[in-house]
Design an enzyme around this catalytic site. Structure first.
Site, PDB file in Angstrom:
ATOM      1  N   ARG A  77       0.835  -1.211   0.000  1.00  0.00           N
ATOM      2  CA  ARG A  77       0.000   0.000   0.000  1.00  0.00           C
ATOM      3  C   ARG A  77       0.868   1.257   0.000  1.00  0.00           C
ATOM      4  NH1 ARG A  77      -5.298  -1.409   0.601  1.00  0.00           N
ATOM      5  NH2 ARG A  77      -5.792  -3.291   1.781  1.00  0.00           N
ATOM      6  N   GLY A 115      -7.050   3.385  -3.432  1.00  0.00           N
ATOM      7  CA  GLY A 115      -5.753   4.009  -3.141  1.00  0.00           C
ATOM      8  C   GLY A 115      -4.874   4.055  -4.373  1.00  0.00           C
ATOM      9  N   ASP A 138     -13.776  -5.418  -2.709  1.00  0.00           N
ATOM     10  CA  ASP A 138     -14.825  -4.550  -2.156  1.00  0.00           C
ATOM     11  C   ASP A 138     -15.819  -4.069  -3.219  1.00  0.00           C
ATOM     12  OD1 ASP A 138     -13.208  -4.824   0.033  1.00  0.00           O
ATOM     13  OD2 ASP A 138     -12.373  -2.810  -0.058  1.00  0.00           O
ATOM     14  N   MET A 180     -15.731  -8.685   4.745  1.00  0.00           N
ATOM     15  CA  MET A 180     -14.915  -7.510   4.394  1.00  0.00           C
ATOM     16  C   MET A 180     -15.681  -6.546   3.484  1.00  0.00           C
ATOM     17  SD  MET A 180     -11.024  -8.670   3.729  1.00  0.00           S
ATOM     18  CE  MET A 180      -9.826  -8.744   5.062  1.00  0.00           C
ATOM     19  N   GLY A 181     -15.006  -5.513   3.026  1.00  0.00           N
ATOM     20  CA  GLY A 181     -15.658  -4.556   2.121  1.00  0.00           C
ATOM     21  C   GLY A 181     -15.304  -3.122   2.428  1.00  0.00           C
ATOM     22  N   VAL A 302      -9.454 -14.925   4.308  1.00  0.00           N
ATOM     23  CA  VAL A 302      -9.874 -16.088   3.508  1.00  0.00           C
ATOM     24  C   VAL A 302     -10.575 -15.594   2.240  1.00  0.00           C
ATOM     25  CG1 VAL A 302     -11.616 -17.933   3.498  1.00  0.00           C
ATOM     26  CG2 VAL A 302     -10.098 -17.680   5.441  1.00  0.00           C
ATOM     27  N   ARG A 304      -9.893 -13.157   0.416  1.00  0.00           N
ATOM     28  CA  ARG A 304      -9.015 -12.626  -0.627  1.00  0.00           C
ATOM     29  C   ARG A 304      -8.096 -13.692  -1.204  1.00  0.00           C
ATOM     30  NH1 ARG A 304      -6.858  -7.089   1.966  1.00  0.00           N
ATOM     31  NH2 ARG A 304      -4.867  -8.114   1.687  1.00  0.00           N
TER      32      ARG A 304
END
Ligand code: F6P
Length: 377
Positions: A77, A115, A138, A180-181, A302, A304
């Site tokens: 990142r 990003g 996401d 997630m998200g 998991v 991803r």
């Protein structure tokens, strides 16, 4: 005769997602096979371009990676303008631009999410020829129908909900599954619908615990279904917390002095910290309100991992090969977006800094409500 052979660079940045290798492969194979270009893969996102860490992506390197999860290039990142190099945070934009020119690159392909698009825009402004591909589990990148990795994560999360059903049913429990998200609810909403969750909580629709408890109690009436599956997005907020975030955000926007902005930023950070552990707190609340036992399952990374779905492989191949056509045409500063059965180029300026959230009247939301799913509001 003029030499039209090109050399292009490619990198993957941000959180990894299934289908990245399929996209690298598509760009590489189309570039080499169709036009005879040379392809350089930069390691670990923008960091590789700053530190000049790269590998040649020739035909053997691109072979056998279609079905492989993660990214053969590695990712990070790291941001071009704020990079940690030898323990120091430095602006590496000029170094990145210099390395790009030294390698005589005709274009740089950046595969990433929110990003990455902000960072890619900085490099566009620094004069680099950039084309981006949207990827993130996401699905929150605007102006594209879908992002690479979303479909795979959707499959993993909905299968997890399927599996949680039998154990929740057997023990007459509430199982709260965190999905997630980031700040978008696409993954939770889609997996919740596909996995038959009884309650779906997404960041776009603040919830009230008492309303969720009432829905769970209604299911149990007359001994019908004394268990419930609650699919909760990691970014889901109660009404109370959503209001506190809104106040802090407004304060930040309206801050007229650096001091006031600093205070507002610290308040937002504090709220973010307090929000961690939200799913566990919600489970305890539901336990108290319903008298049923509650358990928490955090699906986490998991979602991803592993091999991409066929849908993601196809999407990555479509976007990757369309990206090479755009480079051939000399169209830069754009993201390759999926639109229906075709692909289109949208300016990175329209993507960077924007999020595609779930509209509260989206068809998925309406369909979930119509089959009796509680959305917590
Ligand atoms: O953007 C993808 C994502 O998996 C989000 O769903 C999640 O909030 C975030 O990345 C986690 O980030 P990291 O990999 O830095 O822990």
């Amino acid at each position: 005769m003029k030499n039209t052979a090109k050399r292009i660079g490619i990198l993957t940045a941000g959180g990894d997602s299934p289908g990245l290798n399929a996209a690298i492969r598509a760009v590489g194979k189309a570039a080499i096979g169709e036009f005879g270009w040379e392809v350089l893969g930069f390691r670990d996102g923008f960091l590789g371009l700053a530190e000049d860490h790269w590998l040649p992506l020739d035909k053997p390197a691109l072979s056998g990676i279609l079905t492989v999860g993660g990214t053969i290039l590695g990712t990070s990142r790291e941001k071009p303008h704020r990079m940690e190099i030898d323990g120091q945070v430095r602006d590496m934009t000029d170094t990145i631009a210099a390395n790009y020119r030294r390698h005589r690159l005709s274009a740089l392909v950046c595969i990433g999410g929110g990003g990455t698009h902000k960072n890619a825009l900085r490099l566009v402004k620094a004069g680099l020829n950039i084309v981006t591909l949207p990827k993130t589990i996401d699905n929150d990148v605007p102006l594209t129908d879908a992002t690479i990795g979303f479909d795979t994560a959707l499959g993993i999360a909905s299968e997890a909900l399927d599996r949680l059903h039998s154990t929740a049913h057997s023990h007459h429990r509430i199982i709260v599954a965190e999905i997630m998200g980031h700040r978008a609810g696409w993954l939770t909403l889609g997996a919740g619908i596909g996995g038959g969750a009884d309650v779906i909580l997404i960041p776009e629709i603040p919830y009230t615990p008492e309303k969720i408890a009432a829905a769970i109690a209604r299911r149990a009436e007359g001994g019908r279904a004394n268990f419930s599956i609650v699919a909760v997005a990691e970014g889901a907020l109660s009404h109370e917390t959503a209001a506190a975030f809104a106040v802090a955000k407004r304060k930040k926007q309206q801050a007229r002095t650096a001091e006031k902005r600093k205070i507002a930023k610290a308040e937002l950070k504090e709220l973010d910290l307090r929000h961690a552990g939200n799913t566990l707190r919600l489970a305890r609340q539901l336990e108290e309100l319903t008298g049923l036992e509650a358990r928490v399952t955090i699906l986490g990374y998991v979602q991803r991992g592993g091999t991409p779905s066929v849908t993601d492989r196809i999407l990555a191949t479509r976007l990757g090969s369309a990206c090479v056509s755009l480079i051939k045409e000399g169209r830069f500063g754009v993201m390759v977006a999926a639109r229906g059965n075709t692909t289109t180029a949208v300016p990175i300026t329209d993507v960077a800094g924007n999020l595609k959230l779930v509209p509260t009247d989206h068809e998925w939301v309406r369909a979930a409500r119509r089959v009796g799913t509680c959305l917590g509001d």
